[in-house]
Design a protein around this motif. Sequence first.
Motif, short mmCIF file in Angstrom:
data_model
loop_
_atom_site.label_atom_id
_atom_site.label_comp_id
_atom_site.label_asym_id
_atom_site.label_seq_id
_atom_site.Cartn_x
_atom_site.Cartn_y
_atom_site.Cartn_z
N ILE A 75 0.71 -1.15 -0.23
CA ILE A 75 0.20 -0.69 -0.07
C ILE A 75 0.69 0.96 -0.38
N ASP A 76 1.55 1.84 -0.74
CA ASP A 76 2.37 2.81 -1.58
C ASP A 76 1.75 3.74 -2.08
N ALA A 102 -5.93 12.99 4.22
CA ALA A 102 -6.66 12.17 4.31
C ALA A 102 -6.97 12.00 2.59
N GLY A 103 -6.66 12.41 2.03
CA GLY A 103 -6.33 10.77 0.90
C GLY A 103 -4.71 10.11 0.73
N VAL A 104 -4.32 9.96 1.51
CA VAL A 104 -3.42 8.96 1.54
C VAL A 104 -4.28 7.46 2.33
N ARG A 105 -4.62 8.29 3.29
CA ARG A 105 -5.97 7.39 4.29
C ARG A 105 -7.23 6.77 3.50
N GLU A 106 -8.20 7.47 2.74
CA GLU A 106 -8.11 6.90 1.59
C GLU A 106 -8.32 6.22 1.06
N PHE A 107 -6.97 6.53 0.43
CA PHE A 107 -6.58 4.99 -0.90
C PHE A 107 -6.14 3.97 0.27
N GLY A 108 -5.54 4.37 0.79
CA GLY A 108 -5.10 2.63 2.03
C GLY A 108 -6.66 2.20 2.10
N LEU A 109 -7.76 2.94 2.46
CA LEU A 109 -8.19 2.48 2.98
C LEU A 109 -9.01 1.26 2.45
N ARG A 110 -9.43 1.80 0.80
CA ARG A 110 -9.92 1.64 -0.16
C ARG A 110 -8.85 0.27 -0.48
N VAL A 111 -7.61 -0.13 -1.27
CA VAL A 111 -6.84 -1.15 -1.43
C VAL A 111 -7.25 -2.07 -0.16
N VAL A 112 -7.80 -1.97 1.55
CA VAL A 112 -7.97 -3.16 2.05
C VAL A 112 -9.34 -3.41 2.01
N LEU A 166 -0.57 -7.52 3.59
CA LEU A 166 -0.61 -5.71 2.79
C LEU A 166 -0.06 -5.20 3.60
N LYS A 167 0.84 -4.28 2.83
CA LYS A 167 1.92 -3.93 3.06
C LYS A 167 2.02 -2.47 3.05
N PRO A 168 1.43 -1.71 4.17
CA PRO A 168 1.97 -0.58 3.86
C PRO A 168 3.17 0.23 4.26
N GLN A 169 3.27 1.12 2.93
CA GLN A 169 4.79 1.42 3.00
C GLN A 169 4.54 2.80 4.54
N ALA A 170 5.06 2.77 5.37
CA ALA A 170 5.14 3.38 6.70
C ALA A 170 5.46 5.52 6.01
N ALA A 171 6.29 5.61 5.25
CA ALA A 171 6.88 6.62 5.13
C ALA A 171 5.82 7.69 3.62
N PHE A 172 4.95 6.52 3.00
CA PHE A 172 3.78 7.17 1.96
C PHE A 172 3.41 8.47 3.03
N PHE A 173 3.04 7.63 4.80
CA PHE A 173 2.34 8.21 5.45
C PHE A 173 2.49 8.68 6.19
N ALA A 204 -8.28 -1.91 9.97
CA ALA A 204 -8.54 -1.95 8.68
C ALA A 204 -8.25 -3.33 8.25
N ALA A 205 -7.04 -3.36 8.14
CA ALA A 205 -6.74 -4.52 7.84
C ALA A 205 -6.65 -5.83 8.54
N ARG A 206 -6.92 -5.27 9.98
CA ARG A 206 -7.06 -6.13 11.02
C ARG A 206 -8.10 -6.96 11.02
N ALA A 207 -9.27 -5.43 10.90
CA ALA A 207 -10.39 -5.73 10.64
C ALA A 207 -10.99 -6.97 10.08
#
Length: 300
Positions: free
Chosen positions: A35-36, A52-62, A72-79, A96-99
């Motif tokens: 998740i980059d 808000a954009g990176v949050r929405e991006f990540g949640l859509r992927v999940v 799934l592998k979120p890249q911390a730097a982009f957040f 969200a991934a945990r859920a």
Amino acid sequence: MSAAEAAAMTAAARPPFGARLATAMDELGPLCVGIDPHPALLADWGLADDAAGVREFGLRVVEALGGRVAALKPQAAFFERHGSSGVAALEDVVAAARAAGTLTIVDAKRGDIGSTMAGYAEAFLADGSPLAGDAVTLSPYLGFGSLAPAAELAAATGRGIFVLCLTSNPEGQQVQHAVGPDGLTVAASVAAQAAALNAGAVSDGLPMGSVGLVVGATIGAAARETGTDLEAVAGPLLAPGVGAQGAGERELADVFGAVRRNVLASSSRGVLAAGPDAAELRGAAQRSTAQARAALRPPR
């Protein structure tokens, strides 16, 4: 019951990360989707380059891929580049991934000494931390022993660590291919120390240990040239570089050989470029999973 006692019970009930990852790879295929949310992808998805954009991006992927890929592998730097709001967005994506019941590897590449390393360990591996997924990536270049606080906490909480070993960037060779006073290359030494930490899991009959390595899928013969025994590690091997970066079946077979079944292929752009439509993301992930199965899970 105190919070500490409850956390201890939760950790005791959680199977080791290596066992959980092995099950997920068997059931869903050996694919991890990154998740980059870098600026170009955010723009392609019609999202703002902000927290808000990176949050929405990540949640859509999940939402699209949760329960459909091994990890799934979120890249911390982009957040993190969006400050405290970006870190909060990362916390939401991990939750969200945990859920969704999907293993999460937080790609943070932390590495330090003493109490500072212990602090990083608490952040990414402690029960109750909003940043704690199922595993975290770590850098061993202050000495593998400096990672002890993270290794110990991961073992105590049923989580995992992935330690940088042989990366695909050319600059990495200056350190990873260097020969130490013991006659081993740095990469070979990192792998040997990871193997030592996994020895107990192997003796207990687990499918693989919870201490993994990051090994680039495009490094060619580097493992052989540096004397790095990937098979002896008996842990998961996270392999970035699959798909958009050029690693296919032949490259994966060349790099990993007999230990291919322990490889978790990581693809980011190759899947994310199909977004933002959820059905397109799922289709891209399915194709990448099929390719990873063919390359990494040949018939016995």
